[in-house]
Design a protein around this motif. Structure first.
Motif, short mmCIF file in Angstrom:
data_model
loop_
_atom_site.label_atom_id
_atom_site.label_comp_id
_atom_site.label_asym_id
_atom_site.label_seq_id
_atom_site.Cartn_x
_atom_site.Cartn_y
_atom_site.Cartn_z
N LEU A 487 -8.19 -7.23 -11.90
CA LEU A 487 -9.34 -7.48 -11.04
C LEU A 487 -8.93 -8.24 -9.78
N ILE A 488 -8.00 -9.19 -9.89
CA ILE A 488 -7.53 -9.93 -8.70
C ILE A 488 -6.82 -8.99 -7.73
N LEU A 490 -7.38 -5.82 -7.35
CA LEU A 490 -8.39 -4.98 -6.70
C LEU A 490 -9.19 -5.77 -5.65
N LEU A 491 -9.49 -7.04 -5.94
CA LEU A 491 -10.23 -7.87 -4.98
C LEU A 491 -9.38 -8.16 -3.75
N CYS A 492 -8.08 -8.37 -3.94
CA CYS A 492 -7.21 -8.62 -2.78
C CYS A 492 -7.11 -7.38 -1.90
N GLU A 493 -7.11 -6.20 -2.52
CA GLU A 493 -7.07 -4.99 -1.72
C GLU A 493 -8.34 -4.83 -0.90
N ARG A 494 -9.47 -5.29 -1.43
CA ARG A 494 -10.73 -5.19 -0.70
C ARG A 494 -10.97 -6.38 0.24
N GLY A 495 -10.08 -7.37 0.22
CA GLY A 495 -10.20 -8.53 1.08
C GLY A 495 -11.25 -9.53 0.63
N SER A 518 -0.81 -10.63 -10.22
CA SER A 518 -1.75 -11.45 -9.44
C SER A 518 -1.02 -12.16 -8.31
N TRP A 519 0.17 -12.74 -8.60
CA TRP A 519 0.91 -13.44 -7.55
C TRP A 519 1.38 -12.47 -6.47
N GLU A 520 1.81 -11.28 -6.85
CA GLU A 520 2.23 -10.29 -5.84
C GLU A 520 1.06 -9.89 -4.95
N ALA A 521 -0.13 -9.72 -5.56
CA ALA A 521 -1.29 -9.33 -4.76
C ALA A 521 -1.69 -10.45 -3.80
N LEU A 522 -1.60 -11.72 -4.24
CA LEU A 522 -1.95 -12.86 -3.38
C LEU A 522 -0.97 -13.00 -2.23
N VAL A 523 0.33 -12.88 -2.52
CA VAL A 523 1.34 -13.02 -1.47
C VAL A 523 1.20 -11.90 -0.45
N GLN A 524 0.97 -10.69 -0.93
CA GLN A 524 0.83 -9.56 -0.01
C GLN A 524 -0.43 -9.70 0.85
N ALA A 525 -1.54 -10.21 0.23
CA ALA A 525 -2.78 -10.38 1.00
C ALA A 525 -2.63 -11.47 2.05
N SER A 527 0.21 -12.51 3.49
CA SER A 527 1.14 -12.08 4.54
C SER A 527 0.49 -11.09 5.50
N SER A 528 -0.37 -10.22 4.98
CA SER A 528 -1.04 -9.25 5.84
C SER A 528 -2.10 -9.91 6.71
N SER A 529 -2.70 -11.00 6.23
CA SER A 529 -3.73 -11.70 7.02
C SER A 529 -3.10 -12.42 8.21
N LYS A 530 -1.83 -12.82 8.13
CA LYS A 530 -1.16 -13.49 9.24
C LYS A 530 -0.85 -12.50 10.34
#
Length: 530
Positions: A487-488, A490-495, A518-525, A527-530
């Motif tokens: 779920l984390i 999927l939520l990171c992919e949707r922002g 979960s950690w990979e999704a958070l790091v990727q989200a 880094s993309s926000s920067k």
């Protein structure tokens, strides 16, 4: 003077003056009964003695004989006889002493019971009985382990002081007590020291020892040594001994050795026990290295010994085949079962049906399902679960849902496993199935919520999955880490980072550690926000 006539040889009466021989007091009135009796006795040649002379003579002889008897009693016999020598008095005093012993033990159970026993029987001047010793030994075994050290002292007192033959049931109880208390070495020692207590061990105590040793998974080689030594003690194994050994071998997974022992049992002249044969067959499927060919060979060997297998025995054979992934072999056993005249029940069909589906023989499974319906067998919940799982493995979800409705129409209510099987492969409309489960009042579990949330995540329904996870936590269930991770991600992919932070706080509260995903999704989200 009375006259008496006697017929002579020529039939004419002959007069005889018998009354002349009688005393004067009896010469008159020959019609009296006493005179007639005296006359008859005189006629037969028996001397007639007057009654008063007879009484006087008999009383004199009786007094003389009594004096001799009394003299004999005074000189030869102890008189009076002690009442303590009688059995009823001895039994009564033992009963009183035993009653006092029980009362004393109940008042002070932690004291030295041997002293209480000796004092209780000494107060009634009687010797302690084996039952009294058995009572205090049993009481000590049921007390706190701190009092068990009195048992060897009591046994030593019996061996050195008492003279009775100690009953075997005392040692049988102690052997079981030591075995159940994980003191098997003391049980073995107790068995071999029985002759020192004037007790000859029999097969009863031997069976008790073997049972506790096998129950504690004692080394079977030591059990074999005990059996060999028991022969030198003139103890010969009986049918009960073989049964104990066979059950023990089945419990430790040595069915082959159990079959060898069964052959030895029959060769020794004992009858073949059908329960033992069924036990061996029932434990073989539980063995980790079970092989179908081996269990069929065991069954054939039992048939040679004269055993006729029943339906439940063939079910064990089929279960062993299914466990090893040999569904077609299980189907062959079912065919042989019908040829032999045994009627298979729904349990047999469920076993074979499951084996065919596990092996991937779906067409054979469909034919078998149709066959049991034609034979008039009523499918149960196991039958439907197995068949629906086969449909789901073939991705025939629509047919599985139709089968779900059919089983409800036939009066067989679906259970949680039925819905779980369908939900795991359902790619659309999982909320409808979930709603049906709620309407039917099924008790939802953490596993049910997890399956449904994962199904929603696969379908990309993030809002429904997020809300259902909150519902799951509100019900008191703790989601697994893999559910949070999916779920984390999927939520990171949707922002939706605020929802992600909320989920992380729930994970901290529930002591759930986030996974790598979960950690990979958070790091990727980030880094993309920067």
């Amino acid at each position: 003077m009375g006259l008496l006539y006697r017929p002579n040889s020529n039939g004419s009466p002959q007069q005889s003056l018998i009354s002349a021989k009688l005393p004067l007091k009896l010469e008159v009135n020959l019609q009296s009964g006493e005179e007639m009796s005296l006359c008859r006795r005189s006629i037969r040649g028996i001397p007639c003695i007057p009654l008063h002379m007879k009484l006087h003579s008999s009383s004199h002889s009786f007094s003389a004989r009594s004096s001799v008897d009394n003299y004999y009693l005074r000189k030869r016999r102890k008189w009076p006889l002690s009442p303590y020598k009688t059995k009823w008095h001895e039994s009564f005093t033992h009963q009183l002493a035993m009653q006092k012993l029980v009362e004393s033990v109940n008042k002070s159970p932690k004291t030295h019971l041997l002293t209480i026993l000796i004092d209780s029987f000494s107060s009634y001047q009687c010797v302690p009985t084996p039952n009294a010793y058995y009572f205090i030994l049993k009481t000590l075994s049921q007390n706190h382990p701190s009092t068990w050290d009195q048992i060897p002292q009591i046994l030593d007192h019996i061996r050195k002081t008492e003279n009775f033959e100690t009953p075997e049931y005392i040692f049988t109880y102690l052997i079981k007590f030591y075995g159940y208390s994980n003191m098997s070495h003391l049980a073995v020692e107790m068995f071999f020291t029985m002759p020192a207590f004037r007790c000859n061990p029999s097969v009863k105590s031997l069976n008790a020892l073997i049972w506790v040793l096998c129950k504690n998974y004692y080394d079977l080689r030591i059990v074999l040594q005990i059996l060999v030594k028991s022969q030198f003690m003139n103890i010969w194994v009986e049918e009960s001994t073989f049964k104990i050994l066979i059950r023990s071998l089945c419990r430790v997974g040595k069915e082959n050795n159990a079959v060898d022992l069964l052959n030895l049992m029959v060769d020794s002249g004992f009858d073949l026990d059908g329960k033992i044969c069924s036990l061996i067959l029932s434990t073989m499927p539980e063995q980790k290295d079970c092989e179908g060919v081996e269990i069929w060979g065991v069954l054939e060997e039992m048939r040679k010994l004269g055993y006729s297998p029943k339906r439940v025995d063939l079910c064990h054979v089929m279960r062993c085949y299914v466990k090893n992934g040999k569904g077609m072999d299980a189907l062959e056993v079912l065919t042989k079962m019908k040829i032999s005249g045994l009627v298979p029940d729904i349990v047999c069909y469920n076993l074979v049906l499951n084996g065919l589906i596990l092996e991937g023989e779906y067409s054979k499974a469909d034919e078998l399902f149709d066959e049991l319906l034609v034979l008039g067998l009523v499918p149960d919940i196991v039958t439907y679960n197995v068949y629906i799982s086969g449909l789901c493995k073939q991705n025939k979800v629509d047919e599985a849902l139709r089968m779900l409705g059919c089983m409800e129409d036939l009066g067989c209510k679906p259970e949680m496993n039925t819905y779980h099987t369908i939900l795991e492969v359902l790619s659309s409309s999982p909320k409808e199935v979930f709603g049906q489960m709620k309407l039917k009042g099924l008790q939802l579990s953490s596993h049910t919520y997890g399956i449904l949330i994962n199904c929603l995540i696969r379908n990309g329904e993030v809002d429904e999955a997020y809300n259902l996870l909150h519902e799951m936590v509100g019900m008191g269930f703790v989601p697994q880490s893999i559910t949070f991770d999916g779920l984390i991600h999927l939520l990171c992919e949707r922002g939706l980072f605020s929802e992600v932070m909320e989920l992380l706080s729930i994970m901290v509260t529930k002591n759930v550690v986030p996974g790598i995903r979960s950690w990979e999704a958070l790091v990727q989200a980030l880094s993309s926000s920067k």
